[in-house]
Design an enzyme around this catalytic site. Structure first.
Site, PDB file in Angstrom:
ATOM      1  N   GLY A  13      27.133  65.881  41.843  1.00 54.40           N
ATOM      2  CA  GLY A  13      28.299  65.814  41.989  1.00 54.40           C
ATOM      3  C   GLY A  13      28.835  65.203  43.239  1.00 54.40           C
ATOM      4  CG  ASP A  36      24.466  68.570  38.073  1.00 54.75           C
ATOM      5  OD1 ASP A  36      24.913  68.363  39.182  1.00 54.75           O
ATOM      6  OD2 ASP A  36      24.753  68.619  37.111  1.00 54.75           O
ATOM      7  NE  ARG A  38      26.953  66.252  36.883  1.00 52.89           N
ATOM      8  CZ  ARG A  38      27.962  65.654  37.652  1.00 52.89           C
ATOM      9  NH1 ARG A  38      28.334  64.636  37.571  1.00 52.89           N
ATOM     10  NH2 ARG A  38      28.402  66.677  38.587  1.00 52.89           N
ATOM     11  CE1 TYR A 144      37.648  73.728  43.028  1.00 54.56           C
ATOM     12  CE2 TYR A 144      39.791  72.805  43.996  1.00 54.56           C
ATOM     13  CZ  TYR A 144      38.298  72.843  43.974  1.00 54.56           C
ATOM     14  OH  TYR A 144      37.698  72.352  44.822  1.00 54.56           O
ATOM     15  CE  LYS A 148      35.792  75.894  44.821  1.00 54.74           C
ATOM     16  NZ  LYS A 148      34.345  75.993  44.848  1.00 54.74           N
TER      17      LYS A 148
HETATM   18  C1  AKB Z   1      40.680  68.518  44.169  1.00 53.99           C
HETATM   19  O1  AKB Z   1      41.336  67.800  44.148  1.00 53.99           O
HETATM   20  O2  AKB Z   1      40.526  69.350  43.326  1.00 53.99           O
HETATM   21  C2  AKB Z   1      39.464  68.738  45.195  1.00 53.99           C
HETATM   22  C3  AKB Z   1      39.866  69.769  46.311  1.00 53.99           C
HETATM   23  C4  AKB Z   1      40.966  69.471  47.475  1.00 53.99           C
HETATM   24  O3  AKB Z   1      39.246  70.806  46.310  1.00 53.99           O
HETATM   25  N1  AKB Z   1      39.300  67.461  45.891  1.00 53.99           N
END
Ligand code: AKB
Length: 319
Positions: A13, A36, A38, A144, A148
């Site tokens: 990545g 990875d 891939r 996301y 996190k």
């Molecule tokens: C995203 O835009 O999802 C990433 C981040 C800020 O974690 N680049």
């Protein structure tokens, strides 16, 4: 050479490629096993061991850890903010399952250290957006960001409960010329350089005054390795550190490019990523990282723009 054997999960990545290359320089090529799901990234080819491995496959990961006598893991496999919104459950599964497996393997195999990246995406629309503090209101609105933030809490939990030395940074948008970004909201700030050189124009998917925290990849890689090499007693946050370098809007990056390419034209067509960006900080307070383990950035917008255009021109054979 330092006596560690490092496993990278997600080495192909945007961060993985450059981090693998940098760690190989410090720890020796054969001591950094890149993996990875891939095929090997062309830039990694011939630089050290490479294994095709799914970071969700706990048994195969465990086997590799034992076979190679691994002492540290960098877990970089993840779905980012924009891709995650297209398939939230898959993003949650990939991001959380891989982390929990690695944390368990870390305890079981008594690994020296684990690195796992967090992001400014942990913050949300109720967070103070200017100079966002290390500790503040945290109500992420993307899957996301939720993964996190939950991940940060798990890292802290494993550190407190099992003494696992796990470290993390809340990366801002990362900008690099070597490796491609993968499905984030900040990707426009990489695409713009490619399009400026190829076509002399770019249509931004964020509106002109959308400020976001950003960082040149060289700073991010150096910061990551410095965090990992800092003495354990300097690491006061076992969630993740805010780190920052610069903050700019699409209009400002366009102006920095126009300085080098006067005919460059910028248009704006905001899409679903605008809403994600509107819930994120505009700038970040990273005094904890600077005070605890000496974080310092080197690149601002103009210096980064010089580097990006110079290297991309060479890469695209336009120089
Ligand atoms: C995203 O835009 O999802 C990433 C981040 C800020 O974690 N680049």
């Amino acid at each position: 050479m330092k006596n560690e054997k490092i496993l990278i999960l997600g080495a192909c990545g945007q961060i993985g490629v450059e981090l693998t290359l940098a760690l190989r320089q410090t720890y020796g090529n054969d001591n950094v096993i890149a993996t990875d799901i891939r095929e090997e990234h062309p830039l990694l080819h011939g630089t050290g061991p490479y294994v095709v491995l799914n970071a969700m496959d706990a048994a195969a990961t465990h086997e590799l850890i034992k076979k190679e006598a691994i002492t540290q893991i960098y877990l970089l496999a993840a779905l980012l903010s924009a891709t995650g919104e297209k398939d939230p459950k898959r993003a949650w599964d990939i991001n959380m399952q891989s982390l929990l497996q690695v944390l368990d393997l870390g305890v079981q195999e008594k690994l020296h250290k684990i690195y796992w990246p967090s992001s400014i995406a942990v913050f949300g629309p109720t967070t103070p957006r200017d100079n966002t503090p290390q500790q503040t209101i945290v109500e992420p609105r993307t899957v996301y960001g939720i993964s996190k933030y939950a991940g940060e809490l798990w890292c802290q939990y494993y550190n407190q409960r099992w003494g696992l030395d796990v470290r993390s940074l809340r990366y801002p948008g990362l900008i690099s010329w070597k490796s491609e970004p993968g499905g984030g909201t900040t990707d426009y700030a990489v695409e713009i350089y490619h399009e400026a050189l190829k076509n002399g124009s770019y249509t931004s998917f964020l509106s002109e005054n959308t400020y976001l925290p950003m960082m040149y990849m060289d700073d991010a890689i150096r910061g990551t390795i410095e965090l990992m090499e800092a003495p354990a007693d300097k690491i006061k946050s076992r969630m993740a550190y805010n780190i920052s370098a610069m903050s700019f809007s699409p209009k400002e990056i366009a102006a920095a490019i126009k300085y080098h390419i006067p005919d460059f034209r910028m248009d704006y067509a905001p899409d679903f990523r605008q809403q994600i960006a509107d819930g994120w900080p505009k700038s970040i307070d990273d005094r904890a990282a600077r005070g605890d383990w000496g974080w310092q950035h080197e690149f601002d917008l103009n210096r980064m723009t010089n580097e990006m255009l110079k290297h991309l021109k060479e890469k695209m054979q336009l120089a």
